[in-house]
Design a protein around this motif. Structure first.
Motif, PDB file in Angstrom:
ATOM      1  N   TYR A 159      -7.066  -3.111   1.118  1.00  0.00           N
ATOM      2  CA  TYR A 159      -7.130  -3.008   2.581  1.00  0.00           C
ATOM      3  C   TYR A 159      -7.983  -4.126   3.174  1.00  0.00           C
ATOM      4  O   TYR A 159      -7.658  -4.658   4.245  1.00  0.00           O
ATOM      5  CB  TYR A 159      -7.659  -1.626   3.007  1.00  0.00           C
ATOM      6  N   ASP A 160      -9.065  -4.499   2.496  1.00  0.00           N
ATOM      7  CA  ASP A 160      -9.865  -5.628   2.981  1.00  0.00           C
ATOM      8  C   ASP A 160      -9.031  -6.911   3.000  1.00  0.00           C
ATOM      9  O   ASP A 160      -9.123  -7.709   3.945  1.00  0.00           O
ATOM     10  CB  ASP A 160     -11.106  -5.821   2.090  1.00  0.00           C
ATOM     11  N   ASN A 161      -8.202  -7.114   1.963  1.00  0.00           N
ATOM     12  CA  ASN A 161      -7.348  -8.312   1.928  1.00  0.00           C
ATOM     13  C   ASN A 161      -6.335  -8.294   3.066  1.00  0.00           C
ATOM     14  O   ASN A 161      -6.067  -9.329   3.691  1.00  0.00           O
ATOM     15  CB  ASN A 161      -6.632  -8.410   0.572  1.00  0.00           C
ATOM     16  N   ILE A 162      -5.777  -7.106   3.351  1.00  0.00           N
ATOM     17  CA  ILE A 162      -4.829  -6.996   4.473  1.00  0.00           C
ATOM     18  C   ILE A 162      -5.549  -7.320   5.788  1.00  0.00           C
ATOM     19  O   ILE A 162      -5.005  -8.007   6.655  1.00  0.00           O
ATOM     20  CB  ILE A 162      -4.194  -5.588   4.504  1.00  0.00           C
ATOM     21  N   LEU A 163      -6.798  -6.871   5.928  1.00  0.00           N
ATOM     22  CA  LEU A 163      -7.564  -7.162   7.151  1.00  0.00           C
ATOM     23  C   LEU A 163      -7.845  -8.659   7.291  1.00  0.00           C
ATOM     24  O   LEU A 163      -7.882  -9.198   8.404  1.00  0.00           O
ATOM     25  CB  LEU A 163      -8.880  -6.378   7.162  1.00  0.00           C
ATOM     26  N   ARG A 164      -8.016  -9.352   6.153  1.00  0.00           N
ATOM     27  CA  ARG A 164      -8.260 -10.799   6.211  1.00  0.00           C
ATOM     28  C   ARG A 164      -7.028 -11.565   6.682  1.00  0.00           C
ATOM     29  O   ARG A 164      -7.140 -12.685   7.176  1.00  0.00           O
ATOM     30  CB  ARG A 164      -8.622 -11.338   4.818  1.00  0.00           C
ATOM     31  N   LEU A 165      -5.840 -10.969   6.471  1.00  0.00           N
ATOM     32  CA  LEU A 165      -4.601 -11.712   6.680  1.00  0.00           C
ATOM     33  C   LEU A 165      -3.896 -11.394   7.992  1.00  0.00           C
ATOM     34  O   LEU A 165      -2.809 -11.915   8.234  1.00  0.00           O
ATOM     35  CB  LEU A 165      -3.628 -11.448   5.513  1.00  0.00           C
ATOM     36  N   ASN A 166      -4.453 -10.515   8.831  1.00  0.00           N
ATOM     37  CA  ASN A 166      -3.729 -10.271  10.090  1.00  0.00           C
ATOM     38  C   ASN A 166      -4.675 -10.007  11.243  1.00  0.00           C
ATOM     39  O   ASN A 166      -5.793  -9.510  11.051  1.00  0.00           O
ATOM     40  CB  ASN A 166      -2.712  -9.132   9.928  1.00  0.00           C
ATOM     41  N   ASP A 167      -4.205 -10.333  12.456  1.00  0.00           N
ATOM     42  CA  ASP A 167      -5.058 -10.138  13.623  1.00  0.00           C
ATOM     43  C   ASP A 167      -4.415  -9.230  14.671  1.00  0.00           C
ATOM     44  O   ASP A 167      -4.814  -9.231  15.823  1.00  0.00           O
ATOM     45  CB  ASP A 167      -5.458 -11.495  14.229  1.00  0.00           C
ATOM     46  N   ASP A 168      -3.412  -8.431  14.242  1.00  0.00           N
ATOM     47  CA  ASP A 168      -2.789  -7.486  15.170  1.00  0.00           C
ATOM     48  C   ASP A 168      -3.751  -6.312  15.387  1.00  0.00           C
ATOM     49  O   ASP A 168      -4.065  -5.580  14.450  1.00  0.00           O
ATOM     50  CB  ASP A 168      -1.458  -6.991  14.565  1.00  0.00           C
ATOM     51  N   PRO A 169      -4.229  -6.124  16.633  1.00  0.00           N
ATOM     52  CA  PRO A 169      -5.257  -5.094  16.859  1.00  0.00           C
ATOM     53  C   PRO A 169      -4.771  -3.676  16.555  1.00  0.00           C
ATOM     54  O   PRO A 169      -5.553  -2.857  16.063  1.00  0.00           O
ATOM     55  CB  PRO A 169      -5.615  -5.257  18.345  1.00  0.00           C
ATOM     56  N   ASP A 170      -3.488  -3.385  16.832  1.00  0.00           N
ATOM     57  CA  ASP A 170      -2.968  -2.029  16.573  1.00  0.00           C
ATOM     58  C   ASP A 170      -2.986  -1.732  15.071  1.00  0.00           C
ATOM     59  O   ASP A 170      -3.351  -0.629  14.645  1.00  0.00           O
ATOM     60  CB  ASP A 170      -1.514  -1.897  17.076  1.00  0.00           C
ATOM     61  N   VAL A 171      -2.563  -2.729  14.284  1.00  0.00           N
ATOM     62  CA  VAL A 171      -2.491  -2.530  12.832  1.00  0.00           C
ATOM     63  C   VAL A 171      -3.894  -2.491  12.235  1.00  0.00           C
ATOM     64  O   VAL A 171      -4.203  -1.651  11.392  1.00  0.00           O
ATOM     65  CB  VAL A 171      -1.632  -3.632  12.174  1.00  0.00           C
ATOM     66  N   ARG A 172      -4.761  -3.377  12.696  1.00  0.00           N
ATOM     67  CA  ARG A 172      -6.117  -3.437  12.129  1.00  0.00           C
ATOM     68  C   ARG A 172      -6.868  -2.124  12.317  1.00  0.00           C
ATOM     69  O   ARG A 172      -7.606  -1.687  11.440  1.00  0.00           O
ATOM     70  CB  ARG A 172      -6.914  -4.581  12.781  1.00  0.00           C
TER      71      ARG A 172
ATOM     72  N   GLN B 264       0.819  -1.217   0.000  1.00  0.00           N
ATOM     73  CA  GLN B 264       0.000   0.000   0.000  1.00  0.00           C
ATOM     74  C   GLN B 264       0.858   1.275   0.000  1.00  0.00           C
ATOM     75  O   GLN B 264       0.333   2.374  -0.066  1.00  0.00           O
ATOM     76  CB  GLN B 264      -0.995   0.000   1.162  1.00  0.00           C
ATOM     77  N   LEU B 265       2.180   1.111   0.050  1.00  0.00           N
ATOM     78  CA  LEU B 265       3.064   2.237  -0.238  1.00  0.00           C
ATOM     79  C   LEU B 265       3.372   2.246  -1.744  1.00  0.00           C
ATOM     80  O   LEU B 265       3.081   3.217  -2.429  1.00  0.00           O
ATOM     81  CB  LEU B 265       4.369   2.135   0.564  1.00  0.00           C
ATOM     82  N   GLY B 266       3.940   1.144  -2.246  1.00  0.00           N
ATOM     83  CA  GLY B 266       4.464   1.176  -3.613  1.00  0.00           C
ATOM     84  C   GLY B 266       3.803   0.226  -4.581  1.00  0.00           C
ATOM     85  O   GLY B 266       4.279   0.053  -5.705  1.00  0.00           O
TER      86      GLY B 266
END
Lengths: 92, 215
Positions: free
Chosen positions: B143-156, B28-30
């Motif tokens: 962003y939805d795909n990134i949300l599917r792949l991680n469970d870190d609450p700070d990042v989500r 999501q940067l490059g």
């Protein structure tokens, strides 16, 4: 307005107020770009702009400049160049 | 001109380093739907807009995307900070590490460097605004795909904020497109064919059209 004085508020809390007002200005600006005659949105924009100015100046006076226009206190240039950068965890 | 404000649009404070997640989010940067491309797309397209309120929308959204670029870079920085080379390798970061250590570099999730070929600036406001609508949806899906792949609450929490902004931008671009379409239907000398003229390149011809009364 927060109940606590801006002169004694914790750094994180004051920064959060700056961020919230800045965000409101940004979101209202996008809305106003496509709804330029909406008077209520414009008055909300101006209200948050005034609050932003007040919070940002209170922050700069105690914790360092958020933009170069705010440089000018006893700390000198270091108030701009030597405070934590936004990507550092402790800056947030 | 642009001036810097020394704070993030939304706070980034991540407790747990995670290089695998950093690599995913780096797209999501490059990457093709990332914030760098979004910003460059809008800030370069704005010069060809035939109406000032459309230039204003592109300027203000393009500037916000620069703030999002900074947030993504901040996430990458905090997610890789303090990890040893062995830990980075264990977390699937060796290929990024060998080229960039833990420096921020705009590339997609598989390491392909940022390319201006991921966006267009066509000098036609109708084509450009339609691209912008699609771009916001593509960024939202990423962003939805990134949300599917991680469970870190700070990042989500941060990713949810950025995802929401894509939806707001999509809404604003939809309104901008409608403003442009109204302009064409009112001012084009060819009312039966909205695509007869390029509303940017042929702006002078559109202004010469006899003004018809609004229905």
């Amino acid at each position: 307005m927060p109940e606590q004085s801006l002169d004694t508020m914790e750094r994180d809390d004051l920064l959060r107020l700056v961020q919230q007002c800045s965000f409101m200005m940004q979101d209202l600006a996008l809305y106003l770009d496509t709804h330029p005659t909406d008077k209520e949105a414009l008055s909300r924009f101006m209200m948050h702009r005034d609050m932003y100015q007040q919070y940002a100046d209170a922050y700069a006076a105690r914790f360092g400049a958020l933009c170069k226009k705010q440089v000018g206190g006893a700390e000198g240039w270091a108030a701009w160049s030597n405070t934590p950068f936004p990507w550092e965890k402790e800056a947030n | 001109m642009f001036q810097y404000e020394k704070f993030l649009q939304y706070p980034v404070k991540i407790a747990q380093p995670n290089a695998r997640l950093a690599k995913m989010i780096s797209t999501q940067l490059g990457g093709p739907n990332g914030e760098l491309g979004a910003s460059m797309r809008y800030l370069n397209q704005r010069y060809a807009m035939p109406l000032r309120e459309l230039s204003a929308t592109l300027t203000d959204i393009g500037t916000e995307e620069l703030s999002h670029m900074e947030m993504i870079a901040s996430i990458m920085t905090q997610l890789t900070k303090g990890l040893s080379a062995a830990q980075l390798e264990e977390q699937g970061f060796a290929d990024y590490f060998v080229d960039h250590t833990t420096g921020v570099y705009p590339a997609n999730a598989s390491g392909v460097p940022f390319s201006a070929e991921t966006f267009q600036s066509l000098g036609d406001a109708l084509a450009d605004l339609n691209e912008d609508l699609a771009a916001e949806q593509k960024a939202r899906t990423t962003y939805d795909n990134i949300l599917r792949l991680n469970d870190d609450p700070d990042v989500r929490d941060i990713i949810r904020f950025l995802r929401e902004r894509e939806i707001v931008h999509y809404q604003r671009f939809g309104e901008a497109l409608r403003i442009l379409q109204d302009h064409i239907s009112r001012n084009s000398p060819y009312p039966d064919d909205p695509y007869a003229l390029n509303p940017s390149f042929d702006a002078a011809e559109m202004q010469r059209a006899p003004r018809r009364r609004r229905r």
